[in-house]
Design an enzyme around this catalytic site. Structure first.
Site, PDB file in Angstrom:
ATOM      1  N   ARG A 128     -11.327  43.317  39.154  1.00 47.34           N
ATOM      2  CA  ARG A 128     -12.596  42.750  39.638  1.00 47.34           C
ATOM      3  C   ARG A 128     -12.620  41.229  39.502  1.00 47.34           C
ATOM      4  O   ARG A 128     -13.649  40.647  39.181  1.00 47.34           O
ATOM      5  CB  ARG A 128     -13.785  43.374  38.914  1.00 47.34           C
ATOM      6  CG  ARG A 128     -13.903  44.870  39.052  1.00 47.34           C
ATOM      7  CD  ARG A 128     -14.126  45.306  40.504  1.00 47.34           C
ATOM      8  NE  ARG A 128     -14.134  46.760  40.581  1.00 47.34           N
ATOM      9  CZ  ARG A 128     -13.050  47.489  40.779  1.00 47.34           C
ATOM     10  NH1 ARG A 128     -11.870  46.912  40.950  1.00 47.34           N
ATOM     11  NH2 ARG A 128     -13.116  48.803  40.835  1.00 47.34           N
ATOM     12  N   SER A 157     -22.015  49.577  40.948  1.00 48.87           N
ATOM     13  CA  SER A 157     -21.758  49.489  39.505  1.00 48.87           C
ATOM     14  C   SER A 157     -22.264  48.148  38.975  1.00 48.87           C
ATOM     15  O   SER A 157     -21.817  47.101  39.431  1.00 48.87           O
ATOM     16  CB  SER A 157     -20.262  49.641  39.222  1.00 48.87           C
ATOM     17  OG  SER A 157     -19.795  50.888  39.675  1.00 48.87           O
ATOM     18  N   GLU A 170     -21.336  42.961  36.738  1.00 50.95           N
ATOM     19  CA  GLU A 170     -20.479  42.791  37.900  1.00 50.95           C
ATOM     20  C   GLU A 170     -21.141  41.965  38.994  1.00 50.95           C
ATOM     21  O   GLU A 170     -20.512  41.073  39.571  1.00 50.95           O
ATOM     22  CB  GLU A 170     -20.048  44.160  38.440  1.00 50.95           C
ATOM     23  CG  GLU A 170     -19.028  44.085  39.553  1.00 50.95           C
ATOM     24  CD  GLU A 170     -18.372  45.423  39.847  1.00 50.95           C
ATOM     25  OE1 GLU A 170     -17.917  45.610  40.986  1.00 50.95           O
ATOM     26  OE2 GLU A 170     -18.283  46.257  38.936  1.00 50.95           O
TER      27      GLU A 170
END
Length: 402
Positions: A194, A283, A394
């Site tokens: 990520r 998420s 995130e």
């Protein structure tokens, strides 16, 4: 470092028709006055920007960004808005809405693969659907992810055993520091879980305080895909179970895509205006990467704090590119810290965890950005207090902090 700008391979390009704009419509370059960030983001929170510009061509995008930087104007570049939570007060600078279009295939062969160049503003799932229809393998497990194509290399988007780092060949960007178009190849992008060099300039230690747009604004992304009707080997256990195959097996692309979409629908991860579990950024927390010693401390704290036996207190682990580090599940940590599905909303709060799984913070229909952050803060602080792991958000928070 980046390589030299390659020559434009005009010969042999095969344009793919625009799949995302309704028939009969044309770019207007205008955006309705009074538009708020809530209308431009999947979390559906956020106040108005001071100014809103829609860029429908690459030249318009570069000019809008360059103009803001030359004027010293705060800049927020928005694609699909699926990874943003914006303050209720809005944004005090210019929002540039990326609506560039174009999917081109400058090269395709059985030996060399399929090279697909995609404008930053193209809808990501539209691209994945097109790839599955055309027999381009390599991104099928990323079906159903909302947002624009240009955002995918920034975050190194991934799901169900795939991530875009596996197929990105190069990214054309506008470099806001050097004030020029550059081509960054896969090796230049520093892909990690990520994360990428593109994101680093926004969240890394050298990023300017309050930065919400990276140094490099993505103009287009070129993917290297495989010309085959079969998926890449299935690398996610739940997906393999849903398909009725063993891990490592391959299935027809369309079958793989539908199985992924079904997995995502069960978790409220396919956008649906009628389902508040999908009013989210997906998420909200990344899966932590821990040392084996830190993982053992998590297990001990789960045993001691929660009264769980050794077997149930063992968090799941996934390999990383380093032998001394493992990745574990943020959802497991959240659940074992006492936060169940529907936390917050079940007690009447306007934001809460999804009723389908615990990793998404959701807007239950009338939440503010402050409500969303309040729930996320509860979860982050509760996991840290109980299990000793500080979760990292995130989505990008604009005008907000946890």
């Amino acid at each position: 470092m980046s390589g030299p700008e390659p020559p434009s391979p005009e010969a042999g390009r095969v344009p793919i028709p625009d799949r995302t704009r309704p028939a009969g419509t044309t770019p207007t370059g205008t955006t309705p006055a009074g538009t708020t960030l809530a209308e431009l983001t999947t979390m559906r929170v956020g106040g108005p920007p001071r100014r809103l510009v829609t860029a429908r061509t690459e030249d318009e995008l570069v000019e809008a960004v360059r103009g803001c930087d030359e004027a010293g104007e705060p800049l927020l570049v928005v694609g699909g808005g699926s990874n943003l939570v914006v303050a209720d007060e809005g944004f005090t600078g210019t929002v540039v809405l990326v609506r560039t279009r174009g999917i081109e295939v400058p090269h395709a062969s059985a030996c060399g693969g399929v090279s697909v160049t995609v404008a930053a503003g193209e809808d990501w799932d539209g691209l994945v659907a097109q790839a599955c229809e055309q027999g381009w393998s390599g991104i099928e497990a990323l079906s159903g992810i909302p947002g624009s194509t240009g955002a995918t290399p920034v975050q190194n988007v991934g799901a169900y055993g795939q991530e875009v780092a596996q197929t990105v060949a190069r990214v054309r960007v506008w470099d806001r520091v050097e004030r020029r178009v550059r081509t960054m190849f896969a090796g230049d992008l520093g892909f990690a879980y990520r994360h990428s060099v593109l994101k680093e300039s926004m969240v890394g230690p050298d990023a300017a305080p309050g930065t919400v747009t990276p140094r490099h604004v993505v103009l287009s992304v070129t993917f290297s895909l495989r010309p085959t009707e079969l998926s890449q080997p299935i690398g996610y256990a739940a997906l393999a179970d849903g398909l009725g195959v063993a891990l490592g097996e391959r299935v027809p692309l369309g079958q793989a895509r539908e199985a992924v979409l079904e997995q995502r629908r069960r978790r409220g991860m396919v956008l649906d205006a009628e389902d508040h579990d999908t009013w989210s950024c997906g998420s909200f927390f990344t899966n932590p990467v821990l040392s084996r010693e830190e993982l053992e401390q998590v297990r001990l704290r789960a045993e001691e704090s929660l009264g769980q036996d050794r077997r149930s207190a063992v968090p799941p682990t996934y390999p990383t590119d380093r032998e001394d580090l493992v990745k574990t599940s943020a959802a497991w940590l959240i659940e074992h810290a006492g936060f169940g599905r529907g936390y917050g909303s079940r007690s009447g709060r306007p934001a809460g965890l999804s009723t389908k799984h615990t990793l998404a913070v959701t807007n239950r229909g009338h939440a503010s950005a402050a409500d969303v952050v309040s729930v996320a803060r509860d979860v982050r602080d509760g996991v840290e207090a109980t299990l000793g792991v500080r979760l990292v958000n995130e989505p990008v928070l604009v005008g907000l902090s946890l």
